[in-house]
Scaffold this motif. Structure first.
Motif, PDB file in Angstrom:
ATOM      1  N   ASN A 203     -76.475 -53.970  63.215  1.00 55.22           N
ATOM      2  CA  ASN A 203     -75.383 -53.181  63.761  1.00 55.22           C
ATOM      3  C   ASN A 203     -75.888 -52.379  64.963  1.00 55.22           C
ATOM      4  OD1 ASN A 203     -73.761 -50.442  63.836  1.00 55.22           O
ATOM      5  ND2 ASN A 203     -72.436 -51.931  62.796  1.00 55.22           N
ATOM      6  N   PHE A 204     -75.192 -52.505  66.110  1.00 59.23           N
ATOM      7  CA  PHE A 204     -75.625 -51.818  67.320  1.00 59.23           C
ATOM      8  C   PHE A 204     -75.566 -50.294  67.154  1.00 59.23           C
ATOM      9  CE2 PHE A 204     -75.136 -55.929  69.295  1.00 59.23           C
ATOM     10  CZ  PHE A 204     -76.021 -55.896  70.371  1.00 59.23           C
ATOM     11  N   SER A 205     -74.501 -49.789  66.540  1.00 64.85           N
ATOM     12  CA  SER A 205     -74.342 -48.338  66.401  1.00 64.85           C
ATOM     13  C   SER A 205     -75.429 -47.747  65.507  1.00 64.85           C
ATOM     14  CB  SER A 205     -72.954 -48.005  65.839  1.00 64.85           C
ATOM     15  OG  SER A 205     -71.935 -48.418  66.724  1.00 64.85           O
ATOM     16  N   GLN A 206     -75.713 -48.398  64.373  1.00 61.83           N
ATOM     17  CA  GLN A 206     -76.730 -47.894  63.465  1.00 61.83           C
ATOM     18  C   GLN A 206     -78.109 -47.935  64.127  1.00 61.83           C
ATOM     19  OE1 GLN A 206     -76.650 -49.869  59.670  1.00 61.83           O
ATOM     20  NE2 GLN A 206     -74.429 -49.600  59.424  1.00 61.83           N
ATOM     21  N   ALA A 207     -78.394 -49.045  64.817  1.00 65.76           N
ATOM     22  CA  ALA A 207     -79.686 -49.171  65.480  1.00 65.76           C
ATOM     23  C   ALA A 207     -79.847 -48.108  66.559  1.00 65.76           C
ATOM     24  CB  ALA A 207     -79.841 -50.568  66.082  1.00 65.76           C
ATOM     25  N   ALA A 208     -78.770 -47.847  67.310  1.00 61.76           N
ATOM     26  CA  ALA A 208     -78.816 -46.833  68.360  1.00 61.76           C
ATOM     27  C   ALA A 208     -79.031 -45.448  67.766  1.00 61.76           C
ATOM     28  CB  ALA A 208     -77.517 -46.860  69.169  1.00 61.76           C
ATOM     29  N   GLU A 209     -78.367 -45.163  66.643  1.00 64.04           N
ATOM     30  CA  GLU A 209     -78.504 -43.848  66.010  1.00 64.04           C
ATOM     31  C   GLU A 209     -79.929 -43.632  65.519  1.00 64.04           C
ATOM     32  OE1 GLU A 209     -76.510 -41.253  62.351  1.00 64.04           O
ATOM     33  OE2 GLU A 209     -75.739 -43.244  62.872  1.00 64.04           O
ATOM     34  N   ILE A 210     -80.507 -44.656  64.908  1.00 62.48           N
ATOM     35  CA  ILE A 210     -81.888 -44.552  64.422  1.00 62.48           C
ATOM     36  C   ILE A 210     -82.846 -44.310  65.579  1.00 62.48           C
ATOM     37  CG2 ILE A 210     -83.775 -45.820  63.317  1.00 62.48           C
ATOM     38  CD1 ILE A 210     -81.637 -47.221  61.604  1.00 62.48           C
ATOM     39  N   ASN A 211     -82.580 -44.979  66.725  1.00 64.46           N
ATOM     40  CA  ASN A 211     -83.435 -44.826  67.904  1.00 64.46           C
ATOM     41  C   ASN A 211     -83.098 -43.581  68.722  1.00 64.46           C
ATOM     42  OD1 ASN A 211     -84.562 -47.208  67.111  1.00 64.46           O
ATOM     43  ND2 ASN A 211     -84.373 -48.231  69.092  1.00 64.46           N
TER      44      ASN A 211
END
Length: 322
Positions: free
Chosen positions: A29-37
């Protein structure tokens, strides 16, 4: 203008983009990956797109949720993480050697397949028995490793060799000293079906079985070619993909593209988790020796000490077998 932008991306490609791709692969998921990063979703998406622009192909299948990597994406991720790990290891070694200028950094050359799993375990065992050493690894095709050894760019080369002393690979390394340090074997593997059986088998007169073949730059492939010829398997197989890197063949095999003969040490985790299964007959294997090679003329006090230690250990091992 577009061409200029492409050149900038190509020249200054950020290797941490591979870490972004890994995070996306983990979350789907792009949103989850972005939030983690800790970045915005649009910024994260732009980073993934810039990596795809640099590679020149689509790396992420966005048509489904969760998203998943394409075959090319999986292949680039594995290669990219290996490159990042090597760069980080080299940096650590350089910093450590700079802080201890009197310590020599032993450089090993190894085929990609050896460097991925066998070498780290072997080096750890060596240091536990011999003592800690500063070292670095250069993973490359065997011909390039042997060239570097001849030129003195590496101290040792770890290589797969067939068990036949008259085979061509033994002739190629004849100019170097060699000591055995392990064994492995090439086994035929492929993706399993839902019931755990091989997706590709050789029952009856099955023909046209897709083969994932080592490229000509990989001498290890000669041993597979010899097996296929001796078992009359050539007529039953159809080459659909070639690559000199075992990691690339492994990814294709896990994706269901065909059958590949791969080092057992490399695919052991895939076999235990069911990502790959053995196929064919039990005796369709290629036995391999793993040897450490050195160019005696380019040795120094430390590398001679390591070599003597391994020779003595090998002699003791042979005596214990008698």
């Amino acid at each position: 203008m577009t061409l200029c932008k492409f050149r900038i991306i190509f020249t200054f490609m950020d290797i941490t983009l591979f870490k972004d791709l890994e995070r996306l692969n983990q979350t789907g998921n792009f949103s989850q990956a972005a939030e983690i990063n800790n970045v915005s979703q649009p910024a994260f998406s732009r980073r993934i797109k810039s990596l795809e622009a640099w590679v020149g192909v689509t790396l992420v299948d966005r048509s489904r949720q969760p998203v998943r990597l394409t075959v090319a994406g999986s292949q680039m991720l594995e290669a990219g993480l290996q490159a990042c790990a090597r760069i980080e290891a080299e940096r650590s070694q350089i910093l450590e050697s700079q802080s201890l200028p009197d310590r020599y950094v032993v450089t090993f050359g190894a085929q990609h397949s050896i460097g991925w799993r066998f070498f780290p375990a072997w080096l750890q065992a060596l240091e536990e028995s011999y003592g800690p050493i500063l070292s670095r690894l250069r993973a490359d095709d065997l011909p390039n490793c042997l060239r570097d050894l001849k030129r003195g760019h590496v101290d040792f080369v770890v290589a797969y060799l067939g068990t036949d002393p008259n085979a061509s690979d033994h002739v190629e390394v004849k100019a170097f000293d060699a000591v055995p340090i392990g064994r492995d074997r090439l086994i035929p593997v492929c993706k399993p079906t839902s019931d755990g059986s091989p997706l590709f088998d050789f029952e009856g007169n099955a023909s046209g079985v897709p083969l994932l073949r080592f490229g000509d730059a990989a001498p290890i492939g000669r041993h597979v070619d010899g097996l296929l010829a001796s078992r009359n398997l050539v007529v039953r197989l159809k080459t659909v993909y070639e690559n000199s890197m075992t990691g690339a063949l492994r990814i294709r095999a896990r994706d269901g593209a065909g059958v590949a003969w791969l080092p057992e040490s490399l695919v052991a985790p895939d076999l235990s988790t069911g990502l790959l299964v053995r196929t064919g007959q039990p005796d369709w294997t290629v036995e391999l020796e793993i040897k450490l090679l050195r160019n005696k003329t380019g040795s120094n006090r430390l590398t001679r000490s390591i070599w003597s230690f391994l020779e003595v250990r090998q002699s003791v091992s042979l005596l214990s077998q008698d």
